[in-house]
Design an enzyme around this catalytic site. Structure first.
Site, PDB file in Angstrom:
ATOM      1  N   ARG A  37      52.832  47.476  37.555  1.00 40.82           N
ATOM      2  CA  ARG A  37      52.411  46.126  37.944  1.00 40.82           C
ATOM      3  C   ARG A  37      53.511  45.094  37.696  1.00 40.82           C
ATOM      4  O   ARG A  37      53.608  44.093  38.413  1.00 40.82           O
ATOM      5  CB  ARG A  37      51.131  45.756  37.177  1.00 40.82           C
ATOM      6  CG  ARG A  37      50.550  44.371  37.496  1.00 40.82           C
ATOM      7  CD  ARG A  37      49.214  44.204  36.789  1.00 40.82           C
ATOM      8  NE  ARG A  37      48.798  42.816  36.711  1.00 40.82           N
ATOM      9  CZ  ARG A  37      48.025  42.192  37.605  1.00 40.82           C
ATOM     10  NH1 ARG A  37      47.612  42.841  38.676  1.00 40.82           N
ATOM     11  NH2 ARG A  37      47.676  40.931  37.439  1.00 40.82           N
ATOM     12  N   VAL A  63      49.037  36.804  41.861  1.00 45.33           N
ATOM     13  CA  VAL A  63      48.577  38.200  41.883  1.00 45.33           C
ATOM     14  C   VAL A  63      47.289  38.206  41.078  1.00 45.33           C
ATOM     15  O   VAL A  63      47.221  37.647  39.980  1.00 45.33           O
ATOM     16  CB  VAL A  63      49.624  39.177  41.310  1.00 45.33           C
ATOM     17  CG1 VAL A  63      50.048  38.801  39.902  1.00 45.33           C
ATOM     18  CG2 VAL A  63      49.102  40.608  41.352  1.00 45.33           C
ATOM     19  N   SER A  64      46.256  38.821  41.621  1.00 45.32           N
ATOM     20  CA  SER A  64      44.932  38.757  41.001  1.00 45.32           C
ATOM     21  C   SER A  64      44.876  39.482  39.667  1.00 45.32           C
ATOM     22  O   SER A  64      45.648  40.405  39.390  1.00 45.32           O
ATOM     23  CB  SER A  64      43.880  39.365  41.942  1.00 45.32           C
ATOM     24  OG  SER A  64      43.721  38.584  43.089  1.00 45.32           O
ATOM     25  N   GLN A  65      43.933  39.055  38.847  1.00 47.04           N
ATOM     26  CA  GLN A  65      43.599  39.724  37.591  1.00 47.04           C
ATOM     27  C   GLN A  65      43.369  41.223  37.869  1.00 47.04           C
ATOM     28  O   GLN A  65      42.728  41.576  38.862  1.00 47.04           O
ATOM     29  CB  GLN A  65      42.330  39.074  37.047  1.00 47.04           C
ATOM     30  CG  GLN A  65      41.722  39.708  35.829  1.00 47.04           C
ATOM     31  CD  GLN A  65      40.326  39.157  35.563  1.00 47.04           C
ATOM     32  OE1 GLN A  65      39.704  38.581  36.454  1.00 47.04           O
ATOM     33  NE2 GLN A  65      39.846  39.343  34.354  1.00 47.04           N
ATOM     34  N   PHE A 207      39.903  32.476  43.795  1.00 46.16           N
ATOM     35  CA  PHE A 207      41.088  32.846  44.552  1.00 46.16           C
ATOM     36  C   PHE A 207      41.750  31.601  45.135  1.00 46.16           C
ATOM     37  O   PHE A 207      41.094  30.567  45.308  1.00 46.16           O
ATOM     38  CB  PHE A 207      40.718  33.777  45.723  1.00 46.16           C
ATOM     39  CG  PHE A 207      40.536  35.220  45.348  1.00 46.16           C
ATOM     40  CD1 PHE A 207      41.512  36.151  45.606  1.00 46.16           C
ATOM     41  CD2 PHE A 207      39.362  35.644  44.735  1.00 46.16           C
ATOM     42  CE1 PHE A 207      41.348  37.490  45.275  1.00 46.16           C
ATOM     43  CE2 PHE A 207      39.180  36.978  44.393  1.00 46.16           C
ATOM     44  CZ  PHE A 207      40.184  37.901  44.659  1.00 46.16           C
TER      45      PHE A 207
END
Length: 217
Positions: A37, A63-65, A207
């Site tokens: 990641r 970048v999402s959780q 988001f």
């Protein structure tokens, strides 16, 4: 810099943030434990790449959780060999997760700089042949490559675009964070069966908004 032993950081991330929140898809858990990641975030944030939060990647995007990536992927339930449309390449992390699961990914991004950066990471990981990229307006989908077995939207949509439904194959699934009230989105899963749409509502989330058009350089 990320720790030299990022594999351990990724393993702990999966155990403490994802498995502990009832994500059970074993193939998904394995993919996220093997995916670096830290390659998808700016250099100055690599030390916190595996933290339990979203991270900025520039251009006003994130970048999402990790948990949200896992939850959306589990709802999508992609199968090996599936053709998947992603609306919003962003860092490329979600597309890479899908590629690690054996999917054929078509991902659209409105910001050229992000698309180009993600492509370089795909090449570094050896998955560039599994991920096709395009710079464009995600609301329009990718008609020439449709139909898709799965469609995933990685930005907050104010509505479900008809193009996404039209480009979804029979029996296919769409997962999207849909705006349900001011500053609140909810993960929506839609399954297309015999021409009818079956909707389920899941986690609330946050988001960046899905914007129209292509960002000018």
């Amino acid at each position: 810099m990320a720790s030299p032993d990022w594999h351990e950081e990724a393993r702990v991330m999966v155990e403490t943030q994802i498995k502990s929140r009832n994500i059970k898809n074993e193939a998904l858990l394995e993919a996220m434990s093997k995916l670096p990641r830290h390659l998808f975030v700016p250099d100055n944030l690599r030390r916190v790449a595996y933290a339990d939060c979203a991270l900025p990647i520039g251009e006003g995007q994130t970048v999402s959780q990790p948990y949200i990536v896992a939850k959306m992927t589990e709802l999508l339930d992609p199968q090996k060999g599936d053709k998947v449309l992603e609306i919003g390449t962003g860092s490329g992390y979600q597309a890479a997760v899908l590629a690690f699961l054996g999917c054929e990914v078509y991902t659209i991004e409105r910001i050229a700089a992000l698309s180009e950066r993600a492509k370089k990471v795909f090449e570094k990981l050896g998955i560039a042949d599994k991920v096709q990229t395009k710079i464009g307006d995600g609301r329009l989908g990718w008609a020439e490559e449709s139909p898709f077995d799965r469609v995933i939207v990685t930005a907050a949509a104010s509505k479900i675009e008809e193009t996404w439904i039209d480009q979804l194959a029979e029996g296919g699934r769409l997962v999207v964070p849909l705006v349900v009230s001011f500053r609140t989105e909810q993960l929506i899963k839609i399954t297309k069966l015999k021409g009818r749409l079956h909707e389920e509502r899941h986690d609330y989330c946050s988001f960046v908004p899905l914007l129209p058009g292509v960002k000018e350089i």
